[in-house]
Scaffold this motif. Structure first.
Motif, PDB file in Angstrom:
ATOM      1  N   PHE A  66       0.883  -1.248   0.164  1.00  0.00           N
ATOM      2  CA  PHE A  66      -0.167  -0.003   0.042  1.00  0.00           C
ATOM      3  C   PHE A  66       0.909   1.211   0.041  1.00  0.00           C
ATOM      4  N   SER A  67       0.290   2.359  -0.350  1.00  0.00           N
ATOM      5  CA  SER A  67       1.103   3.666  -0.383  1.00  0.00           C
ATOM      6  C   SER A  67      -0.158   4.730  -0.165  1.00  0.00           C
ATOM      7  N   CYS A  68       0.472   5.658   0.766  1.00  0.00           N
ATOM      8  CA  CYS A  68      -0.527   6.610   1.196  1.00  0.00           C
ATOM      9  C   CYS A  68      -0.007   7.981   0.857  1.00  0.00           C
ATOM     10  N   GLY A  69      -0.559   8.687   0.401  1.00  0.00           N
ATOM     11  CA  GLY A  69      -0.233   9.970  -0.028  1.00  0.00           C
ATOM     12  C   GLY A  69      -1.120  10.961   0.914  1.00  0.00           C
ATOM     13  N   GLU A  70      -0.971  12.249   0.774  1.00  0.00           N
ATOM     14  CA  GLU A  70      -1.559  13.163   1.601  1.00  0.00           C
ATOM     15  C   GLU A  70      -3.042  12.855   1.525  1.00  0.00           C
ATOM     16  N   SER A  71      -3.602  13.017   0.434  1.00  0.00           N
ATOM     17  CA  SER A  71      -5.214  13.015   0.379  1.00  0.00           C
ATOM     18  C   SER A  71      -5.716  11.661  -0.328  1.00  0.00           C
ATOM     19  N   HIS A  72      -4.814  10.788  -0.676  1.00  0.00           N
ATOM     20  CA  HIS A  72      -5.477   9.481  -1.260  1.00  0.00           C
ATOM     21  C   HIS A  72      -4.475   8.305  -0.881  1.00  0.00           C
ATOM     22  N   SER A  73      -4.836   7.067  -1.221  1.00  0.00           N
ATOM     23  CA  SER A  73      -4.196   5.789  -0.720  1.00  0.00           C
ATOM     24  C   SER A  73      -4.500   4.820  -2.080  1.00  0.00           C
ATOM     25  N   LEU A  74      -3.410   4.074  -2.182  1.00  0.00           N
ATOM     26  CA  LEU A  74      -3.393   3.047  -3.184  1.00  0.00           C
ATOM     27  C   LEU A  74      -2.901   1.712  -2.505  1.00  0.00           C
ATOM     28  N   PHE A  75      -3.735   0.524  -2.906  1.00  0.00           N
ATOM     29  CA  PHE A  75      -3.545  -0.625  -2.314  1.00  0.00           C
ATOM     30  C   PHE A  75      -3.249  -1.805  -3.482  1.00  0.00           C
ATOM     31  N   LYS A  76      -2.522  -2.614  -3.343  1.00  0.00           N
ATOM     32  CA  LYS A  76      -2.148  -3.728  -4.142  1.00  0.00           C
ATOM     33  C   LYS A  76      -2.511  -4.812  -3.681  1.00  0.00           C
ATOM     34  N   THR A  77      -3.110  -5.780  -4.152  1.00  0.00           N
ATOM     35  CA  THR A  77      -3.759  -7.068  -3.974  1.00  0.00           C
ATOM     36  C   THR A  77      -3.459  -8.250  -4.690  1.00  0.00           C
ATOM     37  N   GLN A  78      -3.562  -9.360  -4.368  1.00  0.00           N
ATOM     38  CA  GLN A  78      -3.345 -10.678  -5.184  1.00  0.00           C
ATOM     39  C   GLN A  78      -4.332 -11.394  -4.949  1.00  0.00           C
TER      40      GLN A  78
END
Length: 121
Positions: free
Chosen positions: A64-76
């Motif tokens: 996962f990666s968290c920005g100031e106003s958004h987040s991204l998640f990688k799943t499998q």
């Protein structure tokens, strides 16, 4: 997965913009003021909160990666990899067209990444 911190743009993926610093039945204005978080933390989750129903469909969270106003998640799931975005998307930072949604309140699968990855491999 547990999340906490600023949720002003839905970047925690909880499905809302709510905060969890409420008072229980305040009886006066001074009690309400006393229990308010510092300015800048009004939309902040102050304790770890479970993200319900994520990852989905028995997917495993890889990164996962968290920005100031958004987040991204990688799943499998099996041999398939998926990416999800949540939070502010006004400039496309969640990987979806800004014409689609300016805010994503829950993790939303980014389908264009798969098509892009297939085209360059």
């Amino acid at each position: 997965m547990y999340v906490w911190g600023s949720n002003i743009n839905g970047q925690l993926g909880l499905g809302n913009l709510e905060e969890n610093h409420s008072t229980n039945n305040p009886t006066s204005l001074s009690e309400i003021v006393k229990n308010q978080p510092p300015i800048g933390l009004q939309s902040c989750i102050h304790q770890p909160t479970l993200m319900h129903n994520f990852p989905k469909n028995n997917e495993v969270l890889l990164d996962f990666s968290c920005g100031e106003s958004h987040s991204l998640f990688k799943t499998q799931y099996g041999d398939r990899t998926f990416v999800y975005g949540t939070g502010l998307n006004q400039s496309g930072q969640c990987g979806l067209s800004t014409k689609t949604l300016s805010h994503l309140l829950a993790p939303t699968r980014i389908t264009l990444l798969k098509a892009f990855a297939d085209s360059v491999t």
